[in-house]
Design a protein around this motif. Structure first.
Motif, PDB file in Angstrom:
ATOM      1  N   PRO A   1       0.792  -1.231   0.000  1.00 12.13           N
ATOM      2  CA  PRO A   1       0.000   0.000   0.000  1.00 12.13           C
ATOM      3  C   PRO A   1       0.823   1.279   0.000  1.00 12.13           C
ATOM      4  O   PRO A   1       0.319   2.348  -0.357  1.00 12.13           O
ATOM      5  CB  PRO A   1      -0.831  -0.121   1.277  1.00 12.13           C
ATOM      6  N   TYR A   2       2.092   1.187   0.410  1.00 12.00           N
ATOM      7  CA  TYR A   2       2.928   2.389   0.483  1.00 12.00           C
ATOM      8  C   TYR A   2       4.259   2.116  -0.219  1.00 12.00           C
ATOM      9  O   TYR A   2       5.082   1.334   0.265  1.00 12.00           O
ATOM     10  CB  TYR A   2       3.167   2.794   1.936  1.00 12.00           C
ATOM     11  N   VAL A   3       4.459   2.760  -1.357  1.00 14.33           N
ATOM     12  CA  VAL A   3       5.667   2.568  -2.159  1.00 14.33           C
ATOM     13  C   VAL A   3       6.363   3.913  -2.338  1.00 14.33           C
ATOM     14  O   VAL A   3       5.780   4.855  -2.890  1.00 14.33           O
ATOM     15  CB  VAL A   3       5.330   1.969  -3.544  1.00 14.33           C
ATOM     16  N   GLU A   4       7.581   3.999  -1.864  1.00  9.73           N
ATOM     17  CA  GLU A   4       8.383   5.211  -2.026  1.00  9.73           C
ATOM     18  C   GLU A   4       9.406   5.010  -3.138  1.00  9.73           C
ATOM     19  O   GLU A   4       9.816   3.873  -3.413  1.00  9.73           O
ATOM     20  CB  GLU A   4       9.127   5.541  -0.732  1.00  9.73           C
ATOM     21  N   ILE A   5       9.839   6.092  -3.724  1.00 12.37           N
ATOM     22  CA  ILE A   5      10.859   6.037  -4.770  1.00 12.37           C
ATOM     23  C   ILE A   5      12.104   6.756  -4.284  1.00 12.37           C
ATOM     24  O   ILE A   5      12.054   7.934  -3.923  1.00 12.37           O
ATOM     25  CB  ILE A   5      10.354   6.666  -6.080  1.00 12.37           C
ATOM     26  N   TRP A   6      13.204   6.034  -4.243  1.00 15.59           N
ATOM     27  CA  TRP A   6      14.508   6.591  -3.886  1.00 15.59           C
ATOM     28  C   TRP A   6      15.411   6.489  -5.110  1.00 15.59           C
ATOM     29  O   TRP A   6      15.137   5.731  -6.040  1.00 15.59           O
ATOM     30  CB  TRP A   6      15.135   5.817  -2.725  1.00 15.59           C
TER      31      TRP A   6
END
Length: 224
Positions: free
Chosen positions: A154-159
């Motif tokens: 449900p929570y995807v971050e992009i680094w």
């Protein structure tokens, strides 16, 4: 910058991770640095090609912190999809850095089914780190990976680990970061050395500068 920090980003964001799984041995660098995190009791590495283990143990030992001689590292020869589907221990961090997705046999490690098997093996607060090239790939492919991850996590971050390399950091609960926690965490070994050598920084600000976007952008890409 990518191989060193691939798993360490997830490990830094957690209070005290004790177990990790690395998909793909490669040079052994990602597993070697993860294994040196304080309190890390177990790092399982899944590698499908037996010859890679010999290469990592000989040619790359000087840069992978002699990973194959670490007591808390276990190399499993086989298919990561099958290994994660089998009932086994939960992991606090799972890091996947297969080869480029357009290479034969690799696309299966970017599927919804694979990500579901990863989530099933994560601890309740566990984090999944997925590498994706940002070069020689079109925006449709990047959006597809993002949408696939978002259908499971449900929570995807992009680094960004370095120019051209993307790192999707996937959470099961809404991520919140404490600057005080990160400042203390990143001062510990091996994080301090890794940041200095791989990302050329010694600060929390330098670490968070690699945070490209939060879950809202991932959801937007998935919807589009």
């Amino acid at each position: 910058p990518t191989q060193v920090m691939l798993g360490l980003v997830g490990a830094a964001l957690l209070p005290r991770p004790r177990s990790a799984c690395v998909v793909g041995l490669g040079t052994g660098t990602s597993a070697g640095w993860l294994a040196d995190v304080s309190g890390m009791e177990r790092v399982d590495v899944v590698e499908i090609e037996p010859a890679i283990r010999d290469l990592a143990g000989d040619a790359f030992a000087p840069v992978n912190r002699d990973v194959l001689r670490k007591a808390n590292v276990r190399v499993v020869l086989g298919d990561a999809r099958e290994m994660l589907l089998v009932r086994g221990p939960a992991y606090d961090v799972v890091a996947s850095e297969p080869s480029n997705p357009f290479r034969p046999g690799v696309a299966s490690l970017y599927t919804r089914e694979f990500y579901q098997s990863v989530r099933a093996r994560l601890s309740p607060d566990g984090i999944f780190c997925q590498w994706l090239q940002g070069y020689q790939v079109d925006k449709t492919s990047v959006g597809l990976v993002c949408a696939t991850l978002s259908s499971v996590f449900p929570y995807v971050e992009i680094w960004v680990t370095k120019p051209g390399d993307l790192l999707f950091v996937c959470h099961q609960d809404a991520p919140t970061y404490s600057v005080a926690h990160l400042r203390q965490r990143l001062a510990e070994p091996p994080f301090a050395e890794a940041l200095r050598r791989a990302w050329l920084t010694e600060s929390v600000e330098g670490f968070l500068a690699r945070h490209y976007a939060g879950p809202a952008l991932a959801r937007s890409l998935a919807a589009g």
